[in-house]
Design an enzyme around this catalytic site. Structure first.
Site, mmCIF file in Angstrom:
data_model
loop_
_atom_site.group_PDB
_atom_site.id
_atom_site.type_symbol
_atom_site.label_atom_id
_atom_site.label_comp_id
_atom_site.label_asym_id
_atom_site.label_seq_id
_atom_site.Cartn_x
_atom_site.Cartn_y
_atom_site.Cartn_z
ATOM 1 N N SER A 154 -23.337 -8.039 -55.433
ATOM 2 C CA SER A 154 -24.358 -8.274 -54.402
ATOM 3 C C SER A 154 -25.719 -8.569 -55.020
ATOM 4 O O SER A 154 -26.140 -7.930 -55.985
ATOM 5 C CB SER A 154 -24.470 -7.050 -53.489
ATOM 6 O OG SER A 154 -25.544 -7.196 -52.597
ATOM 7 N N LYS A 157 -18.670 -2.703 -40.576
ATOM 8 C CA LYS A 157 -19.688 -3.108 -39.605
ATOM 9 C C LYS A 157 -19.403 -2.658 -38.181
ATOM 10 O O LYS A 157 -20.334 -2.506 -37.386
ATOM 11 C CB LYS A 157 -19.875 -4.628 -39.639
ATOM 12 C CG LYS A 157 -20.541 -5.126 -40.913
ATOM 13 C CD LYS A 157 -20.828 -6.605 -40.854
ATOM 14 C CE LYS A 157 -21.556 -7.064 -42.111
ATOM 15 N NZ LYS A 157 -21.936 -8.485 -42.040
ATOM 16 N N ASP A 178 -27.610 -9.750 -38.782
ATOM 17 C CA ASP A 178 -26.734 -10.853 -39.207
ATOM 18 C C ASP A 178 -26.886 -12.073 -38.319
ATOM 19 O O ASP A 178 -26.924 -13.207 -38.799
ATOM 20 C CB ASP A 178 -25.268 -10.411 -39.195
ATOM 21 C CG ASP A 178 -24.864 -9.668 -40.453
ATOM 22 O OD1 ASP A 178 -25.511 -9.855 -41.493
ATOM 23 O OD2 ASP A 178 -23.889 -8.889 -40.388
ATOM 24 N N ALA A 220 -13.270 -12.995 -36.381
ATOM 25 C CA ALA A 220 -13.874 -12.343 -35.218
ATOM 26 C C ALA A 220 -14.178 -10.886 -35.512
ATOM 27 O O ALA A 220 -14.246 -10.062 -34.605
ATOM 28 C CB ALA A 220 -12.940 -12.458 -34.003
ATOM 29 N N GLY A 221 -14.362 -10.565 -36.794
ATOM 30 C CA GLY A 221 -14.726 -9.214 -37.195
ATOM 31 C C GLY A 221 -16.217 -8.979 -37.023
ATOM 32 O O GLY A 221 -16.894 -9.689 -36.272
ATOM 33 N N GLY A 222 -16.751 -8.000 -37.760
ATOM 34 C CA GLY A 222 -18.154 -7.637 -37.600
ATOM 35 C C GLY A 222 -19.107 -8.794 -37.831
ATOM 36 O O GLY A 222 -20.042 -9.018 -37.060
ATOM 37 N N ILE A 232 -20.452 -18.181 -44.518
ATOM 38 C CA ILE A 232 -21.337 -17.022 -44.636
ATOM 39 C C ILE A 232 -21.173 -16.321 -45.977
ATOM 40 O O ILE A 232 -21.994 -15.486 -46.338
ATOM 41 C CB ILE A 232 -21.144 -16.006 -43.486
ATOM 42 C CG1 ILE A 232 -19.826 -15.250 -43.622
ATOM 43 C CG2 ILE A 232 -21.263 -16.684 -42.133
ATOM 44 C CD1 ILE A 232 -19.775 -13.988 -42.783
ATOM 45 N N GLY A 255 -23.873 -19.772 -47.605
ATOM 46 C CA GLY A 255 -24.218 -18.524 -46.938
ATOM 47 C C GLY A 255 -25.470 -17.851 -47.450
ATOM 48 O O GLY A 255 -25.915 -16.852 -46.875
#
Length: 284
Positions: free
Chosen positions: A20, A76, A112, A137-139, A228, A251
């Site tokens: 990250s 999330k 987000d 279709a997650g967080g 993303i 992203g």
């Protein structure tokens, strides 16, 4: 306990997050603003913990005096059950990427959707938006879908490995915006044949989840592609799209704009998003 309003300790909770850029992005901007600021990774994978250990990590950061934490895959949505309250955006979207710890409360926020909205607005300002396909279709997908409709995409076709999750998100969007603006789909390739663009909101393409999330033959040069995933900056999907002549959106911009919004939530100090964007480019 009285807190120093120029000193902050924050974190990121998720799995496989060692690459990250958030620590450097946040800490460098804080330095420019004269803040003492530490950003720590709380990596489920690095610690050998299952996703069910999330409540323990929240207890840990609270005990250690964190100002808050960003939340990423796979937490999330599951994090919501462990929070005191939600912002309007987080409650509406049912997903949280930022938790602020203040006065003994855990408040969940979602930055987000704004990050994707701003990145798309700047990076693909004039593309056709009659019909787009969303993968995931997650967080993250929930937030991106909301941003997509706000951006003016007239119909969003949603695919997820969990068909029920895709259908639920489509129903939520149709109700929220009081019009038929979303549908769940099973066949991505067939749907892309009549779509203007593709939005990718799954972990596929991250260094820990390599690969391309669609049949390469489904992409045509007329499509635009927004990803993303930002590590690597050019994912396998974006590389394929560029090779085919598609307009692409990495992203990284979403990461910067959601980070800027989270930074302000943690510190109550407004960061310089343009400066953060320049620093992100240097990091990558």
């Amino acid at each position: 306990m009285k807190m120093d309003n120029r000193k902050f300790h924050v974190g990121l909770i998720g799995a496989d997050i060692q690459m990250s850029k958030s620590p450097a992005l946040h800490e460098t901007e804080a330095c420019q603003l004269g803040l003492e600021y530490r950003y720590e990774l709380l990596d489920l994978a690095e610690r050998g913990l299952p996703a069910s250990a999330l409540p323990d990590l929240l207890d840990e950061i609270e005990r250690r005096g964190f100002a808050g934490s960003n939340i990423t895959h796979p937490c999330k949505q599951t994090v919501i059950a462990h929070l005191t309250d939600l912002s309007e955006d987080a409650r509406m979207l049912g997903a949280v990427n930022t938790v602020v710890l203040r006065n003994g409360k855990r408040i969940g926020h979602n930055t987000d959707w704004y990050g994707f909205y701003k990145n798309f607005e700047l990076g693909l300002p004039d593309v056709a938006k009659t019909h787009a396909v969303l993968l995931g279709a997650g967080g993250a997908g929930v937030a991106v879908a909301h941003a997509a409709i706000k951006l003016g995409i007239e119909l969003l076709s949603i695919f997820d490995q969990d068909a029920n999750r895709a259908a639920t998100l489509a129903d939520q969007l149709n109700q929220r915006f009081s019009k038929r603006c979303a549908q769940a789909i099973r066949d991505v390739r067939a749907t892309l044949a009549s779509a203007d663009g593709l939005i990718h909101a799954t972990p596929t393409g991250m260094r820990s989840h390599p690969g391309i999330p669609i049949d390469p033959e489904a992409l045509q040069s007329r499509h635009w592609v927004a990803d993303i995933v930002y590590m690597p900056v050019v994912t396998e999907l974006l590389a394929l799209a560029e090779k085919k002549g598609c307009r692409t959106l990495p992203g990284g911009g979403m990461t910067v704009f959601q980070a800027a919004a989270a930074f302000e939530l943690f510190t109550s100090v407004q960061p310089d998003a343009e400066r953060m964007s320049r620093h992100f480019e240097e990091l990558c």
